[in-house]
Write a protein that holds these residues in place. Structure first.
Motif, PDB file in Angstrom:
ATOM      1  N   LEU A  67      28.489   2.543  74.144  1.00 41.96           N
ATOM      2  CA  LEU A  67      27.563   0.846  74.024  1.00 41.96           C
ATOM      3  C   LEU A  67      25.426   1.071  74.503  1.00 41.96           C
ATOM      4  N   MET A  68      25.732   1.287  75.730  1.00 40.49           N
ATOM      5  CA  MET A  68      25.229   1.518  76.350  1.00 40.49           C
ATOM      6  C   MET A  68      23.615   2.605  76.077  1.00 40.49           C
ATOM      7  N   GLU A  69      24.737   2.895  75.755  1.00 38.56           N
ATOM      8  CA  GLU A  69      23.285   4.844  75.080  1.00 38.56           C
ATOM      9  C   GLU A  69      23.254   3.839  73.513  1.00 38.56           C
ATOM     10  N   LEU A  70      23.592   2.661  72.580  1.00 38.10           N
ATOM     11  CA  LEU A  70      22.610   2.481  71.410  1.00 38.10           C
ATOM     12  C   LEU A  70      21.980   0.921  71.444  1.00 38.10           C
ATOM     13  N   ALA A  71      22.391   0.358  72.356  1.00 40.07           N
ATOM     14  CA  ALA A  71      21.702  -0.829  72.487  1.00 40.07           C
ATOM     15  C   ALA A  71      20.789  -1.134  74.202  1.00 40.07           C
ATOM     16  N   GLY A  72      21.721   0.030  75.122  1.00 38.14           N
ATOM     17  CA  GLY A  72      20.743  -0.198  76.409  1.00 38.14           C
ATOM     18  C   GLY A  72      21.418  -1.280  77.246  1.00 38.14           C
ATOM     19  N   ALA A  73      21.112  -1.599  78.694  1.00 39.62           N
ATOM     20  CA  ALA A  73      21.631  -1.893  79.572  1.00 39.62           C
ATOM     21  C   ALA A  73      22.248  -3.427  78.589  1.00 39.62           C
ATOM     22  N   ARG A  74      21.024  -3.963  79.343  1.00 35.54           N
ATOM     23  CA  ARG A  74      20.528  -5.776  78.158  1.00 35.54           C
ATOM     24  C   ARG A  74      21.304  -5.996  77.229  1.00 35.54           C
ATOM     25  N   GLY A  75      21.483  -5.168  76.130  1.00 36.99           N
ATOM     26  CA  GLY A  75      22.137  -4.830  74.585  1.00 36.99           C
ATOM     27  C   GLY A  75      23.898  -4.774  75.204  1.00 36.99           C
ATOM     28  N   ALA A  76      23.921  -4.089  75.891  1.00 41.64           N
ATOM     29  CA  ALA A  76      25.299  -3.525  76.306  1.00 41.64           C
ATOM     30  C   ALA A  76      26.281  -4.969  76.751  1.00 41.64           C
ATOM     31  N   LEU A  77      25.511  -5.948  78.319  1.00 43.98           N
ATOM     32  CA  LEU A  77      25.965  -7.141  78.535  1.00 43.98           C
ATOM     33  C   LEU A  77      25.786  -8.039  77.672  1.00 43.98           C
ATOM     34  N   VAL A  78      24.608  -8.324  76.995  1.00 41.24           N
ATOM     35  CA  VAL A  78      24.914  -9.592  76.253  1.00 41.24           C
ATOM     36  C   VAL A  78      26.369  -9.199  74.706  1.00 41.24           C
ATOM     37  N   THR A  79      25.717  -8.377  73.831  1.00 44.33           N
ATOM     38  CA  THR A  79      26.754  -7.910  73.512  1.00 44.33           C
ATOM     39  C   THR A  79      27.993  -7.849  73.523  1.00 44.33           C
ATOM     40  N   GLY A  80      28.299  -7.082  74.839  1.00 46.17           N
ATOM     41  CA  GLY A  80      29.550  -7.390  75.059  1.00 46.17           C
ATOM     42  C   GLY A  80      30.152  -8.836  75.909  1.00 46.17           C
TER      43      GLY A  80
END
Length: 415
Positions: free
Chosen positions: A359-372
């Motif tokens: 997920l971090m590879e696809l969305a980055g650190a911010r995206g992973a935290l927000v999506t999660g």
């Protein structure tokens, strides 16, 4: 309970000292970070396949005897490792074998020690006992990690393993002197096994777990939180050193705040009297929303403000969930329920980091935290909505033309 808490603090400090040194030792032997991950997986692997058997053993045998024997065996493994390291005879193969043996013994030791600690207090104080255990675990982790570097620097790697062996023997020496609270500890041993003969199989424990909606819901809440949240050592490390342009020192500060929040949360969790799955879900959803906000933090300072309540909420939720898990099953099934939980948790711990990494590879650190955060809060909210719609439907009774219920006399007699 005070003696048991001191023993657990010593044991946790020794365990974290060994875990820290073990990672360094694998790097020294192989020079490979992948090998370090392999050693951790080998030690965790037995829990996936043998926790159910370990839980069944705890239900059949005396908890005090089981905990004392398992702690002694773990101490023996640590001493063997220390000798091999001191003689420079430890290679990767022997280290993996010893890690697998440690993981196998832990499938019995974990539920035995957890349930033994609960037996030392009245039933209404079990949440407090679990909260104290969480605080002891957090404090032992901090002290053990710090002592690892000091011990290796002054005494060598073998000394860290020897110290851990001594910590296990200290726990084993304390166990015989523990006195369970009156009425708290169920009968154990051969007599209990005979009395509960119909319910001593592993299948019975699985059947109870699967047929208990609140335990299944608890597993779902914990699972989705473990995969898409919680792994702050990975997500926050990338966020701080990447988008927020902080260094290792900034992440160290974030880690320290997380540790403090965990201890504060354990203290608050120890004050719970009647924890429930709904409380666990509510706290997990609140933590997910805080995680979402953390992913949008514009600076490290804002992140620090959010990290403390994140850690507190997570720790209280964990304490409440553990209380439900350890008190909901009947006493003769608690070992097997904990065994089933350990197997499920191993799946999360082995599968969660790769999924989060993708997920971090696809969305980055911010995206992973927000999506999660959105996934965790959304899933828990949907579960609450589904649960809330399962209302009892009224039953229409036959009535006479005047509106009087037909057969009232018969109903009164039945009542």
């Amino acid at each position: 309970m005070r003696w048991w808490s001191v023993a657990n603090f010593v044991s946790n400090a020794g365990t974290w000292m060994q875990l820290t040194v073990q990672n360094l030792l694998v790097l020294q032997i192989t020079g490979s970070a992948a090998a370090t991950g392999l050693s951790m997986s080998v030690q965790a692997g037995p829990a996936l396949f043998m926790s159910l058997l370990g839980g069944a053993a705890v239900d059949r045998w005396s908890r005090k005897l089981t905990a004392a024997v398992s702690q002694t065996l773990l101490g023996a493994v640590a001493f063997v490792t220390a000798v091999l390291v001191a003689l420079d005879r430890l290679d990767m193969t022997s280290l993996l074998v010893l890690a697998a043996v440690t993981g196998t013994i832990a499938t019995v030791d974990g539920p035995a020690c957890a349930l033994l600690g609960n037996d030392l207090v009245p039933a209404e104080d079990v949440p407090s006992a679990i909260g104290i255990g969480s605080m002891v675990h957090s404090a032992g982790r901090l002290v053990g990690t710090a002592l690892a570097g000091v011990t290796v620097g002054f005494l060598g790697t073998a000394a860290a393993y020897a110290a851990n062996g001594l910590s296990f023997l200290f726990v084993a020496a304390v166990v015989p002197f523990l006195r369970p609270a009156p009425g708290a500890a169920p009968p154990a041993g051969p007599e209990a096994a005979v009395a509960a003969a119909p319910d001593t199989t592993v299948r019975e424990g699985l059947r109870f777990f699967a047929g208990r909606p609140r335990l299944v819901a608890l597993a779902g809440i914990t699972g989705i939180s473990a995969i898409f949240g919680r792994n702050y050592g990975l997500t926050l490390a990338v966020l701080v050193t990447g988008p927020l342009a902080g260094g290792a020192g900034a992440f160290g500060t974030v880690s320290a705040v997380l540790a403090v929040g965990g201890i504060l949360g354990a203290f608050l969790g120890a004050r719970l009297r009647r924890p429930s799955v709904r409380l666990v879900g509510t706290l997990a959803a609140a933590g997910a929303l805080l995680q979402l906000a953390a992913g949008l933090s514009p600076s490290v300072a804002v992140l620090l403000v959010l990290v403390l309540p994140m850690a507190v909420v997570e720790s209280v939720s964990d304490t409440a969930g553990t209380s439900v898990l350890q008190t909901d099953p009947p006493p003769h099934l608690r070992g097997r329920v904990l065994g089933a939980w350990s197997s499920i948790g191993t799946v999360w711990s082995l599968g969660g980091p790769p999924a989060l990494g993708l997920l971090m590879e696809l969305a980055g650190a911010r995206g992973a935290l927000v999506t999660g955060g959105l996934l965790v809060a959304g899933a828990i909210g949907a579960g609450f909505l589904v649960r809330g719609r399962r209302t009892v439907q009224p039953v229409a009774l036959p009535t006479k033309p005047g509106g009087e219920v037909a057969g009232r006399e018969a109903l009164s007699t039945a009542a």
